[in-house]
Design a protein around this motif. Structure first.
Motif, PDB file in Angstrom:
ATOM      1  N   VAL A  42      -5.972  19.575 -17.093  1.00  0.00           N
ATOM      2  CA  VAL A  42      -4.607  19.373 -17.596  1.00  0.00           C
ATOM      3  C   VAL A  42      -3.662  19.461 -16.413  1.00  0.00           C
ATOM      4  O   VAL A  42      -3.746  20.401 -15.617  1.00  0.00           O
ATOM      5  CB  VAL A  42      -4.189  20.459 -18.607  1.00  0.00           C
ATOM      6  CG1 VAL A  42      -2.848  20.108 -19.237  1.00  0.00           C
ATOM      7  CG2 VAL A  42      -5.234  20.640 -19.669  1.00  0.00           C
ATOM      8  N   GLY A  44       0.160  20.011 -15.605  1.00  0.00           N
ATOM      9  CA  GLY A  44       1.474  20.355 -16.149  1.00  0.00           C
ATOM     10  C   GLY A  44       2.508  19.591 -15.346  1.00  0.00           C
ATOM     11  O   GLY A  44       2.574  18.367 -15.402  1.00  0.00           O
ATOM     12  N   ASN A  45       3.289  20.316 -14.561  1.00  0.00           N
ATOM     13  CA  ASN A  45       4.247  19.651 -13.677  1.00  0.00           C
ATOM     14  C   ASN A  45       3.745  19.638 -12.227  1.00  0.00           C
ATOM     15  O   ASN A  45       4.483  19.313 -11.318  1.00  0.00           O
ATOM     16  CB  ASN A  45       5.606  20.352 -13.764  1.00  0.00           C
ATOM     17  CG  ASN A  45       6.735  19.455 -13.318  1.00  0.00           C
ATOM     18  OD1 ASN A  45       6.649  18.231 -13.450  1.00  0.00           O
ATOM     19  ND2 ASN A  45       7.785  20.032 -12.771  1.00  0.00           N
ATOM     20  N   GLY A  46       2.496  20.049 -12.042  1.00  0.00           N
ATOM     21  CA  GLY A  46       1.904  20.005 -10.690  1.00  0.00           C
ATOM     22  C   GLY A  46       2.569  20.945  -9.700  1.00  0.00           C
ATOM     23  O   GLY A  46       2.478  20.732  -8.495  1.00  0.00           O
ATOM     24  N   SER A  47       3.189  22.010 -10.191  1.00  0.00           N
ATOM     25  CA  SER A  47       3.905  22.897  -9.260  1.00  0.00           C
ATOM     26  C   SER A  47       3.053  24.086  -8.810  1.00  0.00           C
ATOM     27  O   SER A  47       3.555  24.969  -8.114  1.00  0.00           O
ATOM     28  CB  SER A  47       5.219  23.382  -9.881  1.00  0.00           C
ATOM     29  OG  SER A  47       4.974  24.187 -11.012  1.00  0.00           O
ATOM     30  N   ASN A  48       1.786  24.098  -9.229  1.00  0.00           N
ATOM     31  CA  ASN A  48       0.911  25.182  -8.771  1.00  0.00           C
ATOM     32  C   ASN A  48      -0.527  24.713  -8.635  1.00  0.00           C
ATOM     33  O   ASN A  48      -1.452  25.481  -8.860  1.00  0.00           O
ATOM     34  CB  ASN A  48       0.983  26.362  -9.747  1.00  0.00           C
ATOM     35  CG  ASN A  48       0.910  27.682  -9.011  1.00  0.00           C
ATOM     36  OD1 ASN A  48       0.880  27.720  -7.791  1.00  0.00           O
ATOM     37  ND2 ASN A  48       0.850  28.760  -9.746  1.00  0.00           N
ATOM     38  N   PRO A 112       9.446  25.839 -11.543  1.00  0.00           N
ATOM     39  CA  PRO A 112       9.553  24.406 -11.819  1.00  0.00           C
ATOM     40  C   PRO A 112       8.382  23.787 -12.577  1.00  0.00           C
ATOM     41  O   PRO A 112       7.948  22.693 -12.259  1.00  0.00           O
ATOM     42  CB  PRO A 112       9.643  23.811 -10.406  1.00  0.00           C
ATOM     43  CG  PRO A 112       8.886  24.764  -9.561  1.00  0.00           C
ATOM     44  CD  PRO A 112       9.014  26.114 -10.179  1.00  0.00           C
ATOM     45  N   THR A 114       5.925  23.385 -16.476  1.00  0.00           N
ATOM     46  CA  THR A 114       6.024  23.144 -17.903  1.00  0.00           C
ATOM     47  C   THR A 114       5.769  24.454 -18.658  1.00  0.00           C
ATOM     48  O   THR A 114       5.270  25.432 -18.069  1.00  0.00           O
ATOM     49  CB  THR A 114       4.948  22.140 -18.358  1.00  0.00           C
ATOM     50  OG1 THR A 114       3.665  22.701 -18.014  1.00  0.00           O
ATOM     51  CG2 THR A 114       5.112  20.789 -17.686  1.00  0.00           C
ATOM     52  N   ALA A 123       3.551  32.791 -15.928  1.00  0.00           N
ATOM     53  CA  ALA A 123       4.592  32.657 -14.899  1.00  0.00           C
ATOM     54  C   ALA A 123       5.670  33.711 -15.111  1.00  0.00           C
ATOM     55  O   ALA A 123       5.893  34.192 -16.224  1.00  0.00           O
ATOM     56  CB  ALA A 123       5.206  31.261 -14.985  1.00  0.00           C
ATOM     57  N   GLY A 124       6.311  34.036 -14.028  1.00  0.00           N
ATOM     58  CA  GLY A 124       7.394  35.011 -14.125  1.00  0.00           C
ATOM     59  C   GLY A 124       8.082  35.206 -12.799  1.00  0.00           C
ATOM     60  O   GLY A 124       7.699  34.613 -11.785  1.00  0.00           O
ATOM     61  N   ARG A 155       0.405  37.027 -13.446  1.00  0.00           N
ATOM     62  CA  ARG A 155       0.135  35.648 -13.011  1.00  0.00           C
ATOM     63  C   ARG A 155      -1.230  35.116 -13.474  1.00  0.00           C
ATOM     64  O   ARG A 155      -1.892  34.363 -12.763  1.00  0.00           O
ATOM     65  CB  ARG A 155       0.225  35.521 -11.478  1.00  0.00           C
ATOM     66  CG  ARG A 155       1.584  35.808 -10.914  1.00  0.00           C
ATOM     67  CD  ARG A 155       2.657  34.839 -11.427  1.00  0.00           C
ATOM     68  NE  ARG A 155       3.927  35.244 -10.881  1.00  0.00           N
ATOM     69  CZ  ARG A 155       4.740  36.144 -11.465  1.00  0.00           C
ATOM     70  NH1 ARG A 155       4.427  36.655 -12.643  1.00  0.00           N
ATOM     71  NH2 ARG A 155       5.870  36.481 -10.907  1.00  0.00           N
ATOM     72  N   VAL A 165      -3.353  24.248 -24.091  1.00  0.00           N
ATOM     73  CA  VAL A 165      -2.199  24.695 -24.876  1.00  0.00           C
ATOM     74  C   VAL A 165      -1.389  23.454 -25.255  1.00  0.00           C
ATOM     75  O   VAL A 165      -0.974  22.683 -24.383  1.00  0.00           O
ATOM     76  CB  VAL A 165      -1.299  25.631 -24.038  1.00  0.00           C
ATOM     77  CG1 VAL A 165      -0.106  26.107 -24.852  1.00  0.00           C
ATOM     78  CG2 VAL A 165      -2.096  26.814 -23.501  1.00  0.00           C
ATOM     79  N   ARG A 191      16.839  33.920  -4.557  1.00  0.00           N
ATOM     80  CA  ARG A 191      15.712  33.040  -4.214  1.00  0.00           C
ATOM     81  C   ARG A 191      16.126  32.007  -3.179  1.00  0.00           C
ATOM     82  O   ARG A 191      15.400  31.733  -2.232  1.00  0.00           O
ATOM     83  CB  ARG A 191      15.244  32.282  -5.463  1.00  0.00           C
ATOM     84  CG  ARG A 191      14.371  33.064  -6.369  1.00  0.00           C
ATOM     85  CD  ARG A 191      14.214  32.324  -7.661  1.00  0.00           C
ATOM     86  NE  ARG A 191      13.242  31.254  -7.549  1.00  0.00           N
ATOM     87  CZ  ARG A 191      12.003  31.334  -8.014  1.00  0.00           C
ATOM     88  NH1 ARG A 191      11.584  32.418  -8.623  1.00  0.00           N
ATOM     89  NH2 ARG A 191      11.173  30.327  -7.895  1.00  0.00           N
ATOM     90  N   HIS A 276      -3.691  27.201  -8.401  1.00  0.00           N
ATOM     91  CA  HIS A 276      -4.946  26.763  -9.014  1.00  0.00           C
ATOM     92  C   HIS A 276      -5.545  25.633  -8.191  1.00  0.00           C
ATOM     93  O   HIS A 276      -4.890  24.625  -7.951  1.00  0.00           O
ATOM     94  CB  HIS A 276      -4.702  26.294 -10.452  1.00  0.00           C
ATOM     95  CG  HIS A 276      -4.619  27.439 -11.410  1.00  0.00           C
ATOM     96  ND1 HIS A 276      -4.728  27.294 -12.766  1.00  0.00           N
ATOM     97  CD2 HIS A 276      -4.458  28.767 -11.187  1.00  0.00           C
ATOM     98  CE1 HIS A 276      -4.634  28.494 -13.342  1.00  0.00           C
ATOM     99  NE2 HIS A 276      -4.458  29.394 -12.405  1.00  0.00           N
TER     100      HIS A 276
END
Ligand SMILES: Cc1cc2nc3c(=O)[nH]c(=O)nc-3n(C[C@H](O)[C@H](O)[C@H](O)COP(=O)(O)OP(=O)(O)OC[C@H]3O[C@@H](n4cnc5c(N)ncnc54)[C@H](O)[C@@H]3O)c2cc1C
Length: 298
Positions: A42, A44-48, A112, A114, A123-124, A155, A165, A191, A276
């Motif tokens: 899957v 998501g937004n490819g941010s990790n 950033p 989904t 996330a947090g 995390r 999900v 940040r 990941h």
């Protein structure tokens, strides 16, 4: 449903690196997702996410259409249950909740991804983590798992292997919204001042070990600014690896491996990646010895 063959992750992922996804399917509903049969990954937004330059075999899905919906149920005393499609971007969700006068997910400000990615990663930020507001997740076959049934930790979403999900329910509120907005504004300013947000990255690469900071350990190992090709361990925040332009996934992975090895050698700490990592890598680089890969669907 839309299908893309050999679609480079570098077009989607935040690092702007990574080879072709053999088959990327954009699905608009649970029915479309089910009709696909086998799903290997899957997005998501490819941010990790990190995928090798050689690419990723199999079918990868991205959730769109009705899998990006938002429904609110009002309760007494300003309590609100939000049911959210897993493909919705956190930023869009927060903006919509803001307009509707509902708060509670300020911990996702500046993250950033989904909603699905947020749950999968728990996330947090310094303002809390998504598990604190999560009531339940819904899977592809309609299975609903309550928060207590997930092995969530820092995390780490603790989803069962292979669980996709499609939606999540959160306990939110109409109370204290202004106060939360003020905390979020302060947090975002902090940040901006401390993180290298002007260059492509995936945020923090490693989880913080108990009582310490991965960035401090990497800096103590003398690695701020260490580079492989066009990927560097950020001078500003050593737990960020940045793409200075034209980096490869291999460059990023060499930074990860070097940081991990040098921290182990200098501090004796075995860092756990937050990012990941999918696909097949040169075994000299990945997996890290004795560290499981949290990124597989199984
Ligand atoms: C500049 C920057 C700052 C960041 N700051 C933070 C931060 O403060 N806190 C933080 O926690 N993270 C942070 N991140 C990391 C990242 O944004 C989060 O981990 C985010 O939750 C990942 O979501 P995503 O949708 O992009 O997931 P992806 O990166 O696309 O995927 C991550 C993992 O989640 C899985 N996944 C995604 N969607 C689903 C789904 N529907 N069902 C099952 N599995 C799924 C993927 O398969 C993959 O294993 C930051 C990243 C960047 C680039």
């Amino acid at each position: 449903m839309r299908e893309f063959l050999e679609e480079p992750l570098s077009r989607h992922g935040y690092w702007r690196v990574g080879g072709p996804l053999e088959r990327l399917v954009l699905v608009e509903s649970t029915a479309e997702l089910r009709a696909l049969g086998r799903v290997d990954h899957v997005l998501g937004n490819g941010s990790n996410l990190l995928v090798p330059d050689e690419g990723l075999r199999g079918t990868t899905v991205r959730l769109a259409g009705e899998l990006r919906g938002l429904d609110l149920e009002e309760h007494a005393d300003g309590a609100v249950t939000a049911t959210v499609g897993a493909g919705l971007l956190n930023a869009v969700l927060l903006a919509r909740l803001d307009r509707l006068g509902v708060g509670g997910l300020g911990c996702l400000a500046g993250v950033p991804g989904t909603v699905g990615g947020a749950v999968a990663m728990n996330a947090g930020t310094a303002l809390g983590e998504v598990s604190e507001r999560l009531l339940a997740v819904t899977g592809l076959d309609g299975t609903r798992l309550g928060r207590a049934e997930l092995a969530m930790e820092y995390r780490h979403g603790g989803l069962p292997e292979g669980f996709i999900v499609v939606g999540a329910a959160f306990a939110l509120s109409r109370n204290g919204v202004r106060e939360e907005q003020a905390r979020v504004a302060l947090h975002l300013a902090r940040r901006k001042a401390t993180q290298p947000l002007d260059l492509p990255s995936c945020g923090s690469v490693f989880r913080n070990p108990a009582g310490d900071h991965a960035g401090r350990l990497i800096e103590a190992a003398g690695l701020k600014g260490w580079s492989s090709g066009a990927a560097s361990i950020s001078e500003r925040h050593a737990n960020f690896i940045v793409n200075r332009g034209g980096a490869t996934a291999g460059d990023v992975m060499r930074c990860i491996r070097t940081a991990w090895e040098q921290v182990l050698a200098t501090s004796g700490v075995r860092l756990i990646p937050e990012v990941h990592v999918l696909g097949r890598w040169d075994p000299q680089l990945w997996p890290l010895p004795g560290v499981g890969n949290a990124g597989t669907l199984g």
